[in-house]
Design a protein around this motif. Structure first.
Motif, PDB file in Angstrom:
ATOM      1  N   HIS A  25      24.441   5.246  -7.819  1.00 24.64           N
ATOM      2  CA  HIS A  25      24.821   5.294  -9.224  1.00 24.64           C
ATOM      3  C   HIS A  25      24.032   6.382  -9.946  1.00 24.64           C
ATOM      4  O   HIS A  25      22.815   6.468  -9.789  1.00 24.64           O
ATOM      5  N   ILE A  27      22.967   6.753 -12.903  1.00 25.64           N
ATOM      6  CA  ILE A  27      21.879   6.381 -13.816  1.00 25.64           C
ATOM      7  C   ILE A  27      20.629   5.989 -13.032  1.00 25.64           C
ATOM      8  O   ILE A  27      19.501   6.316 -13.429  1.00 25.64           O
ATOM      9  N   ASN A  28      20.820   5.350 -11.856  1.00 24.76           N
ATOM     10  CA  ASN A  28      19.653   5.034 -11.037  1.00 24.76           C
ATOM     11  C   ASN A  28      18.999   6.305 -10.520  1.00 24.76           C
ATOM     12  O   ASN A  28      17.766   6.402 -10.462  1.00 24.76           O
ATOM     13  N   LEU A  31      16.985   7.818 -13.317  1.00 28.24           N
ATOM     14  CA  LEU A  31      15.724   7.102 -13.554  1.00 28.24           C
ATOM     15  C   LEU A  31      14.712   7.398 -12.445  1.00 28.24           C
ATOM     16  O   LEU A  31      13.512   7.486 -12.712  1.00 28.24           O
ATOM     17  N   MET A  65      15.460  14.372 -19.507  1.00 17.36           N
ATOM     18  CA  MET A  65      16.025  13.250 -18.756  1.00 17.36           C
ATOM     19  C   MET A  65      16.744  12.256 -19.660  1.00 17.36           C
ATOM     20  O   MET A  65      17.706  11.614 -19.256  1.00 17.36           O
ATOM     21  N   VAL A  69      20.508  10.886 -19.094  1.00 17.80           N
ATOM     22  CA  VAL A  69      20.921   9.481 -19.187  1.00 17.80           C
ATOM     23  C   VAL A  69      21.999   9.328 -20.261  1.00 17.80           C
ATOM     24  O   VAL A  69      22.991   8.617 -20.084  1.00 17.80           O
ATOM     25  N   PHE A  70      21.817  10.056 -21.360  1.00 21.05           N
ATOM     26  CA  PHE A  70      22.769  10.010 -22.466  1.00 21.05           C
ATOM     27  C   PHE A  70      24.157  10.441 -22.002  1.00 21.05           C
ATOM     28  O   PHE A  70      25.158   9.777 -22.286  1.00 21.05           O
ATOM     29  N   MET A  73      25.716   7.918 -19.738  1.00 20.15           N
ATOM     30  CA  MET A  73      26.202   6.773 -20.512  1.00 20.15           C
ATOM     31  C   MET A  73      27.471   7.122 -21.268  1.00 20.15           C
ATOM     32  O   MET A  73      28.407   6.334 -21.351  1.00 20.15           O
TER      33      MET A  73
END
Lengths: 168, 364
Positions: A25, A27-28, A31, A65, A69-70, A73
């Motif tokens: 994924h 987003i993972n 992160l 970062m 992420v933004f 999303m």
């Protein structure tokens, strides 16, 4: 102490980087990259570069970062499918990466004597920091690269604005 | 304590300092909530909480017990690890930046400064860095909740915080240039010479920077008039819609802890930190014997009093603004941040640099 910090955060950085590749994924993955950035910041700090460490956290972990992420999303990106990748990557990529790693190790080990040593944290509790030296160097001997980089970033911003304008 | 090594003494005192500061901060958070409810109530011509204890003073305790005993619901569709991690990130980041704040005039006990947890020479950057990591708490909350209202709330919050972080950072550059250091203790010392006259906001002519900081700080903490991420009329509750019990309480505490941090930084950067507004005017009247324990204790307590007083004034201002100013529209918010605050902050840096070049540091 310094060695312990280096081992802990070096391993954390490598683990984060591997996790970045293996997570499916986006987003993972993003992160995991944050974890890598933060561990690198700790390594910079333990080398006596406290300003670089702070800049790493503020600029990379805190701004770049967050934008990653933004965007993930905003686009609501789902899980990615695992493919085998191109054959060129296997043939040229892995030996290339090994070669670069070997070369860097060789260069650093050879010039080890010329590099200074630093005491961990000694610079952080000092009354003065090395920001004055950094900025002096940045605005005298490194002025041309500094200005060229800012113009490059300006061009990138203008390009982004032009591209966004066209779609309206 | 004679048989302890210096490092052990340092460690013990630091742990005690951290515990004391955490307890005081969390108590302050709880009572800021009560203060806000009381003052907002009075401003809207009602009483506010008044049933629990005298004047409703035990209300925070009752709220805490209620939140603690509530059932911790977790919807089935959430991304579990991130859903649990997000409030932890938010609260941890909100509480961490307090560590570099100097609360009073330096007071040493066995070589350890008692009025500051850690005196770091890049203290301001640490505060900014920790604040910028705090965004993840909100961003991940919205995404992992798998709820469109939460996602909208956290998208708004992320965009808002990134936009206003720039103006916030740039507004502090003028102050840093005047102090010539990023160490918070140095910045406070640079304003301590003549009381109010040498504070950065008045003597340093950084009043413009202060207003930029104030606006950006309201936006950074998602407070009214920039509370779009939790606009109840549009988004149910915003990014923490799916949270309940202690996880919700952690977001609640993080918001108010952030308010306190922002107020602390404003006090340090623009209002002379723990220094007295009267400078050395009353030094003759209230002279303390700095060689006796009571004298040191008393002067330290007075400096802490000034610090707390200034922070308290900021929190009152926060509440006052919340009670009076209506919410911005989203495009107004972005336009205000990028087209007004950012250019003005840059102009302020330019003029401060010019003034420092031509007049030196003599205008303090």
């Amino acid at each position: 102490m310094q060695l312990a910090l280096f081992i802990i955060f070096g391993l954390l950085a490598v683990a984060g980087a591997l996790n970045l590749l293996f997570q499916r994924h986006p987003i993972n993955s993003a992160l995991s990259l944050v974890v890598v950035m933060m561990s690198l910041a700790v390594l910079y700090w333990s080398l006596g570069a406290e300003f670089l460490a702070a800049a790493q956290v503020i600029v990379y972990a805190g701004a770049v970062m967050v934008l990653f992420v933004f965007v993930v999303m905003l686009l609501n990106a789902g899980e990615e499918e695992r493919t085998h990748g191109s054959r060129v990557a296997y043939i040229a990529g892995i030996p290339g990466a090994v070669a670069i790693f070997g070369l860097l190790t060789y260069v650093f080990l050879r010039s080890k004597g010329g590099l200074g040593t630093t005491q961990i944290g000694g610079d952080l509790s000092n009354v003065s920091s090395n920001i004055r030296d950094i900025s002096h160097m940045l605005f005298t001997s490194l002025l041309l690269p500094f200005e060229v980089t800012s113009i490059l970033i300006l061009i990138a911003i203008l390009g982004a604005v032009v591209l966004a304008r066209k779609e309206v | 304590m004679t048989h302890f090594s210096p490092f052990l003494i340092f460690l013990l005192i630091t742990i005690v300092k951290i515990a004391v500061v955490l307890v005081i901060t969390l108590t302050a958070v709880a009572y800021t909530v009560l203060l806000e409810r009381k003052v907002l109530g009075r401003m809207q011509n009602r009483w506010g909480p008044s049933r629990v204890g005298p004047f409703g003073l035990l209300q925070p305790l009752a709220d805490g017990i209620k939140l603690f005993l509530k059932e911790d619901l977790m919807p089935l569709a959430v991304e579990r690890p991130l859903f649990v991690l997000a409030p932890v990130i938010a609260l941890a980041c909100a509480l961490t930046s307090i560590a570099v704040v100097p609360f009073g005039a330096p007071a040493y006990y066995k070589g350890v400064n008692l009025t500051q947890i850690s005196d770091i020479n890049i203290g301001l950057l640490v505060v900014l860095g920790v604040t910028s990591i705090g965004v993840y708490g909100i961003a991940l909350a919205g995404w992992s909740s798998n709820n469109k209202y939460s996602l909208f709330g956290s998208l708004r919050a992320t965009a808002q915080v990134i936009s206003y972080e720039l103006a916030l950072g740039l507004s502090l550059v003028g102050v840093v240039m005047r102090a010539g250091s990023l160490r918070l203790r140095d910045i406070v010392d640079s304003q301590a010479a003549h009381g109010m006259r040498s504070w950065n906001i008045f003597g340093g002519l950084q009043i413009l920077a202060f207003f930029i900081y104030l606006m950006a700080a309201y936006a950074e903490t998602n407070r009214s008039p920039f509370d779009l991420p939790e606009a109840e009329s549009e988004l149910v509750a915003g990014y923490h819609t799916e949270y309940s019990s202690m996880k919700f309480a952690m977001y609640f505490m993080a918001e108010y802890a952030n308010m306190i941090t922002v107020a602390c930084v404003a006090t340090l950067m623009f209002f002379g930190g723990a220094s007295s507004p009267f400078g050395h005017l009353f030094d003759r009247v209230f002279s303390f014997n700095m060689h006796s324990l009571s004298g040191i204790l008393l002067s330290t307590l007075i400096s802490i009093f000034w610090f707390v007083f200034k922070v308290f004034s900021f929190i009152m201002l926060y509440i006052w603004v919340r009670a009076t100013v209506p919410r911005f529209r989203y495009d107004q918010l972005m336009g205000f941040g990028w087209k007004f605050l950012l250019p003005v902050a840059m102009a302020n840096i330019l003029f401060t640099a010019l003034a420092l070049t031509f007049f030196g540091h003599s205008n303090t």
